[in-house]
Scaffold this active site. Structure first.
Site, short mmCIF file in Angstrom:
data_model
loop_
_atom_site.label_atom_id
_atom_site.label_comp_id
_atom_site.label_asym_id
_atom_site.label_seq_id
_atom_site.Cartn_x
_atom_site.Cartn_y
_atom_site.Cartn_z
N ASN A 130 0.99 -1.13 -0.03
CA ASN A 130 -0.07 -0.05 0.03
C ASN A 130 0.98 1.27 0.05
O ASN A 130 2.09 1.33 0.52
CB ASN A 130 -0.96 0.03 1.27
N HIS A 156 -4.73 2.29 13.85
CA HIS A 156 -5.57 0.90 13.43
C HIS A 156 -4.89 -0.25 13.49
O HIS A 156 -3.72 -0.48 13.68
CB HIS A 156 -5.54 1.37 11.59
N LYS A 163 2.92 -5.61 9.39
CA LYS A 163 3.16 -4.45 8.59
C LYS A 163 4.72 -4.15 8.43
O LYS A 163 5.43 -4.01 9.44
CB LYS A 163 2.63 -3.06 8.67
N TYR A 187 4.00 0.66 2.72
CA TYR A 187 3.93 -0.35 3.40
C TYR A 187 3.44 -1.79 3.01
O TYR A 187 2.68 -1.93 1.92
CB TYR A 187 3.16 -0.18 4.87
N ASP A 196 -11.48 8.49 12.14
CA ASP A 196 -10.24 8.24 13.15
C ASP A 196 -10.69 9.15 14.63
O ASP A 196 -9.99 8.81 15.61
CB ASP A 196 -8.94 8.50 12.81
#
Length: 181
Positions: free
Chosen positions: A49, A62, A72, A132, A170
Site C-alpha cells: 500500500n 488502526h 506491516k 507499507y 479516526d
C-alpha cells in the site's frame, strides 16, 4: 541491513546499507529471506500500500482483528513521518505501551509492526509518501482502532494538536480501554 530491537517485543527497526555516489544511491529495500532470518519469523507479505499526505495528517491508530490481523513493514519514500506502534496484545507485559520511530526519505529506515499492534503515523514534513507491506489482506469487517489522543497512551505526536488533520472516522475511535480487541 542492520536490525534494531525496540522496547516492544517483536517490533524492529531496519536500517539498510545504502550505496551512494555522485549519480545517486541504491539500496535493497526488501529481501524475504533476510527479513525472516533477522526477525526469526516466516512472514509472507501479500499486499503493498502507499499513501500521500500533507503536513499534520495523522492516520491511525488502526489494526485488524482475528484471522485478518496484519503485520506491516512500513517506510517513507519522500518526506518524514513519526510512526507509532501500540502493543494491544492483552497478555503482553508491554500491553498499552508504544514505540515511536521517525522514518524519513533520508534515513531510509523501515519499521516492522507485527500482528497484535495498533499502528499510526503523523506527517512531519510538508508532504510525505508512505509505503507499507502487509502480510494479510485488508478486511473492512475486521478493522479496529484507538483514538490517537488517548490519555492513557500519552503519545507525543510532535506537533501541536491544532495542526493535526485527522479523518472523521479516526476522530471518533474509542480509547484503548473501550476498544474492541
Amino acid at each position: 541491513m542492520t536490525v534494531i530491537e525496540t522496547s516492544l517485543k517483536d517490533c524492529f527497526i531496519f536500517e539498510p546499507k545504502v550505496f551512494g555516489d555522485k549519480r545517486g544511491y541504491f539500496f535493497e529495500s526488501f529481501n524475504q529471506h533476510q527479513f525472516n532470518k533477522l526477525t526469526d519469523t516466516n512472514i509472507n507479505f501479500v499486499q503493498d500500500n502507499e499513501s500521500y499526505s500533507t503536513k499534520g495528517v495523522l492516520r491511525g491508530l488502526h489494526y485488524q482483528l482475528g484471522k485478518h490481523a496484519q503485520s506491516k513493514l512500513v517506510r517513507v519514500i519522500t518526506g518524514s513521518v513519526l510512526d507509532i506502534a501500540v502493543d494491544i496484545r492483552k497478555d503482553s507485559p508491554t500491553f498499552g505501551q508504544h514505540v515511536a520511530v521517525e522514518l524519513t526519505s533520508e534515513n531510509k529506515r523501515q519499521f516492522f509492526v507485527p500482528k497484535g499492534f495498533a499502528h499510526g503515523f503523523v506527517v512531519l514534513s510538508e508532504t510525505a509518501t508512505f509505503a507499507y507491506k502487509c502480510d494479510n489482506y485488508y478486511n473492512k469487517e475486521s478493522e479496529g482502532g484507538i483514538i490517537y489522543n488517548d490519555p492513557t497512551l500519552n503519545i507525543d505526536w510532535q506537533l501541536p494538536e491544532r495542526e493535526l488533520l485527522v479523518s472523521e472516522k479516526d476522530v471518533i475511535l474509542p480509547t484503548l480501554e473501550h476498544a474492541k480487541l
